[in-house]
Structures are given as structure tokens and as C-alpha cells.
Design an enzyme around this catalytic site. Structure first.
Site, PDB file in Angstrom:
ATOM      1  CG  HIS A  85      -1.689   1.289   1.385  1.00 40.59           C
ATOM      2  ND1 HIS A  85      -1.405   2.233   2.359  1.00 40.59           N
ATOM      3  CD2 HIS A  85      -2.740   1.797   0.680  1.00 40.59           C
ATOM      4  CE1 HIS A  85      -2.249   3.242   2.252  1.00 40.59           C
ATOM      5  NE2 HIS A  85      -3.070   3.002   1.246  1.00 40.59           N
ATOM      6  CB  SER A  86       0.861   4.281   0.383  1.00 39.65           C
ATOM      7  OG  SER A  86       1.106   5.655   0.223  1.00 39.65           O
ATOM      8  CE1 TYR A  87       9.440   3.788   0.818  1.00 39.23           C
ATOM      9  CE2 TYR A  87       8.554   2.653   2.745  1.00 39.23           C
ATOM     10  CZ  TYR A  87       9.635   2.998   1.941  1.00 39.23           C
ATOM     11  OH  TYR A  87      10.903   2.561   2.252  1.00 39.23           O
ATOM     12  N   GLY A  89       4.338   0.073  -2.129  1.00 39.71           N
ATOM     13  CA  GLY A  89       4.452  -0.340  -3.516  1.00 39.71           C
ATOM     14  C   GLY A  89       5.875  -0.263  -4.028  1.00 39.71           C
TER      15      GLY A  89
END
Length: 250
Positions: A85-87, A89
Site C-alpha cells: 500500500h502507498s510507499y 508499492g
């Protein structure tokens, strides 16, 4: 005595459960938060028979977070699906090169190519999009403005949840934001991308663009940047598709 339909159904369920048991789902959180946000998804996946590991990253450097995720992969007994999720990734884009990783699932996440970082990716954000409400601390970190966290990160979270999270955030090291991926796993591994259609932190158009870059199978669902918390059911279904190789719409 069970009829033939019941036996067939039970047989299919048994095969699916055995397949699930041979796969480990490794969940990688984003910046500012920790792994506790995965709880609803964790519970859902466990009910489906998957092994599930929640990585707890320090978000002080990309290198350390990748190494931490690689340790989780190494400890898994079978195939691994990485979910970021988010960072997170960016972390799975690098850690996913491990041969045990069979698929990547990005959830409102940054998709980094070789030589790219979160810092570089956000420089090419959607024109006109609001800048993220991050505040520098003056000692190499940024913090999320807690007054803006509820409406920017998770406007669809219960107020008591977003209020607690806003006051329990971790600082994010600028060196972590600037950490560059050496080799992008999505270039050789199948990937899925869950777009948060109402995201106010990573613009949905930017998410779609990154998903297209990775040639990912895209699932778009309504929700804020906090869809990994609020939309656990939909994300679990996407992970199941990744586990079987099923494409959206099939």
C-alpha cells in the site's frame, strides 16, 4: 449420503483450500502508518486459508524496508504474493524480485521502475493536484499534518479511527522517500493494481497511469487512500485473483 453435486462442491473447496495453504500473502504497509491497518484484510485472508505475514517497516530507508520484507519472504514455506500500500508499492517493486514471489498486488500504491523513488514519482504527479500535507521536521524527516490526516488520508474511516491514527503516525525519513529501486519486479512478474477512486493523497489518475506502466490488471473501487482498511473484502478478492492468475472480468 452426499449426492454427486455435493461431493464435487466439497472436492473443489478442498482443492482451493489446499492451494490457499501453499501460498503466503505478505502485506507491506506504507509511510507514516504501521501494519495494524491490515487487520481486517489479514482476518479475511486467514479465513480463506492463506498464510499471512504483516511486515512492520521502520520507513527510515528503502534498503532496510526491502531487506525486512525479504526476510518475511525467506521465512515463507511456499509461493509468496506481495501486497503493498502507498510507499509499500516501492518496497514490493524491489523485494518482488525474489524467485519465491509469484505476483504483486499494488493497493493505491507507488509503482517504481529501476532508478525511480517516491520522490521522483511525486515530481510527475497529476498537474493541479494538491500537494501532500507533509511537514518537514528539520532533522531529515517529514510528518503528516495531523489536522489534515482524517480528510486527506481516510475520509471514509470512522472518525474515532482516523482521529486515533492521526495521533499515532510515524515520521517518514526523507532518505526513504529518495530511495531508488534497483530492479523492478513488475517487469517480470504479473501484477494487479487496486485504484482508490476517491483518493486525495495519490491522485486516482496518477494511480491509473502507474498501473498502466506496470501493465497491471486493474480493479477500481470507490474509497479513500485508506481502502486497505475500509475495502478489505474487495482487496481480498483481488489477491485471490492474483493467486489463481485470474484476470479482472474473467
Amino acid at each position: 449420503m452426499a449426492n454427486s453435486t455435493e461431493l464435487l462442491r466439497d472436492g473443489i473447496s478442498s482443492v482451493r483450500e489446499n492451494a490457499n495453504e501453499s501460498t503466503t500473502i505478505v502485506l507491506v504497509h506504507g509511510a507514516f502508518v504501521d501494519g495494524s491497518g491490515w487487520r481486517a484484510l489479514y482476518d479475511r485472508l486467514k479465513r480463506e486459508g492463506y498464510r499471512v505475514v504483516v511486515v512492520q517497516n521502520a520507513i527510515r530507508s528503502l534498503e532496510d524496508d526491502v531487506a525486512n520484507t525479504q526476510r518475511a519472504i525467506a521465512a515463507a514455506p511456499g509461493d509468496v504474493i506481495l501486497v503493498g500500500h502507498s510507499y509499500g508499492g516501492v518496497v514490493i517493486s524491489e523485494a518482488g524480485n525474489d524467485p519465491k514471489v509469484v505476483a504483486l498486488v499494488y493497493v493505491a500504491a507507488f509503482v517504481a521502475d529501476a532508478g525511480e523513488s517516491v520522490q521522483a514519482l511525486t515530481a510527475s504527479h497529476v498537474p493541479g493536484a494538491s500537494p501532500p500535507p507533509f511537514l518537514p521536521t528539520g532533522d531529515g524527516y517529514v510528518v503528516f499534518d495531523p489536522t489534515q490526516f482524517p480528510q486527506v488520508f481516510g475520509e471514509d474511516l470512522p472518525a474515532e479511527t482516523s482521529g486515533f491514527m492521526a495521533n499515532a503516525l510515524k515520521p517518514w525519513a526523507i532518505t526513504s522517500m529518495a530511495g531508488k529501486v534497483a530492479s523492478a519486479a513488475w517487469r517480470t512478474k504479473p501484477s494487479w493494481y487496486v485504484v482508490a477512486a476517491n483518493d486525495r493523497l495519490i491522485h486516482p489518475d496518477f494511480q491509473r497511469r502507474m498501473a498502466e506502466k506496470a501493465n497491471a490488471h486493474v480493479i477500481e473501487i470507490p474509497g479513500s487512500h485508506a481502502i486497505y482498511i475500509t475495502q478489505a473484502e474487495s482487496i481480498a478478492k483481488t489477491i485471490a485473483r492474483a493467486a489463481t492468475g485470474e484476470r479482472p472480468g474473467v
